[in-house]
Design an enzyme around this catalytic site. Sequence first.
Site, PDB file in Angstrom:
ATOM      1  N   ASP A  27    -104.797 -21.142  13.550  1.00 44.51           N
ATOM      2  CA  ASP A  27    -106.212 -21.490  13.601  1.00 44.51           C
ATOM      3  C   ASP A  27    -107.072 -20.827  12.594  1.00 44.51           C
ATOM      4  O   ASP A  27    -106.413 -20.297  11.686  1.00 44.51           O
ATOM      5  CB  ASP A  27    -106.603 -21.164  15.350  1.00 44.51           C
ATOM      6  N   CYS A  84    -101.780 -17.462  15.067  1.00 40.80           N
ATOM      7  CA  CYS A  84    -103.539 -17.173  15.438  1.00 40.80           C
ATOM      8  C   CYS A  84    -103.646 -15.800  15.486  1.00 40.80           C
ATOM      9  O   CYS A  84    -103.043 -14.958  15.208  1.00 40.80           O
ATOM     10  CB  CYS A  84    -103.622 -17.935  16.865  1.00 40.80           C
ATOM     11  N   THR A 120    -103.797 -13.198  17.995  1.00 41.91           N
ATOM     12  CA  THR A 120    -102.837 -12.398  18.678  1.00 41.91           C
ATOM     13  C   THR A 120    -101.331 -13.175  18.796  1.00 41.91           C
ATOM     14  O   THR A 120    -100.321 -12.397  19.189  1.00 41.91           O
ATOM     15  CB  THR A 120    -103.052 -12.354  20.225  1.00 41.91           C
ATOM     16  N   GLY A 178    -102.040 -17.642  21.945  1.00 38.78           N
ATOM     17  CA  GLY A 178    -102.489 -18.915  22.238  1.00 38.78           C
ATOM     18  C   GLY A 178    -101.451 -19.800  21.703  1.00 38.78           C
ATOM     19  O   GLY A 178    -101.067 -20.858  22.401  1.00 38.78           O
ATOM     20  N   HIS A 206     -80.826 -13.871  18.663  1.00 40.04           N
ATOM     21  CA  HIS A 206     -80.698 -14.087  20.014  1.00 40.04           C
ATOM     22  C   HIS A 206     -81.531 -15.113  20.658  1.00 40.04           C
ATOM     23  O   HIS A 206     -80.946 -15.561  21.671  1.00 40.04           O
ATOM     24  CB  HIS A 206     -81.530 -12.519  20.615  1.00 40.04           C
ATOM     25  N   ARG A 249     -73.170 -15.661  24.313  1.00 35.04           N
ATOM     26  CA  ARG A 249     -74.035 -15.433  25.438  1.00 35.04           C
ATOM     27  C   ARG A 249     -75.285 -16.009  25.318  1.00 35.04           C
ATOM     28  O   ARG A 249     -75.933 -16.214  26.303  1.00 35.04           O
ATOM     29  CB  ARG A 249     -73.829 -14.060  25.835  1.00 35.04           C
ATOM     30  N   HIS A 250     -76.016 -15.652  24.130  1.00 39.00           N
ATOM     31  CA  HIS A 250     -77.360 -15.970  23.726  1.00 39.00           C
ATOM     32  C   HIS A 250     -77.308 -17.738  23.857  1.00 39.00           C
ATOM     33  O   HIS A 250     -78.529 -18.267  24.404  1.00 39.00           O
ATOM     34  CB  HIS A 250     -77.677 -15.489  22.357  1.00 39.00           C
TER      35      HIS A 250
HETATM   36  C1  RB5 Z   1    -109.538 -16.627  18.370  1.00 36.29           C
HETATM   37  O1  RB5 Z   1    -110.592 -16.043  18.619  1.00 36.29           O
HETATM   38  C2  RB5 Z   1    -108.361 -16.144  19.240  1.00 36.29           C
HETATM   39  O2  RB5 Z   1    -108.645 -16.160  20.508  1.00 36.29           O
HETATM   40  C3  RB5 Z   1    -107.057 -16.873  18.913  1.00 36.29           C
HETATM   41  O3  RB5 Z   1    -106.921 -16.531  17.291  1.00 36.29           O
HETATM   42  C4  RB5 Z   1    -105.858 -16.422  19.262  1.00 36.29           C
HETATM   43  O4  RB5 Z   1    -105.898 -15.038  19.438  1.00 36.29           O
HETATM   44  C5  RB5 Z   1    -105.572 -16.985  20.785  1.00 36.29           C
HETATM   45  O5  RB5 Z   1    -104.637 -16.738  21.236  1.00 36.29           O
END
Ligand code: RB5
Length: 143
Positions: free
Chosen positions: A8, A65, A67, A70, A98, A132-133
Amino acid sequence: MKIGICSDHAGFEYKGRLIQYLEDKGYEVKDFGTRSADSMDYPDVAHPLAEAVGNGTVDLGIAMCGTGNGMAMTLNKHRDIRAGLAWNTEIGELVKKHNNANILVMPARFITFDEVTGITDIWLNTAFEGGRHQRRIDKIPVK
Ligand code: RB5
């Protein structure tokens, strides 16, 4: 080896740099977007990447993205996808060894570009351990 990649807006800059990095190493890379740093919705690029990995149009995928969550949540809705979130090289190694992740997800807002390339390299160059994995990942899909 053909790699599909998507991000994104939060991962847009790293995506462009990572495409160049991978192409310089000889990988064929298919870019699923996004195409600018404008705010957008990550599922719009995650679903097409998941479909391409699932149907074999590309061998593996990489998604970023802010974090990584998403992207991972969206990608893992697809039955054939094991999208693994990695934020350091040790996890990048284990998510292949794994979990046999066929899509690597990274949190662009929380790691440096050097970390992105380090995680990507180790994930691409690590083999799935099986055993096992394999039994464990066989139990992941919901009927
Ligand atoms: C965008 O602001 C942010 O929400 C997106 O990049 C991501 O972290 C969502 O999981």
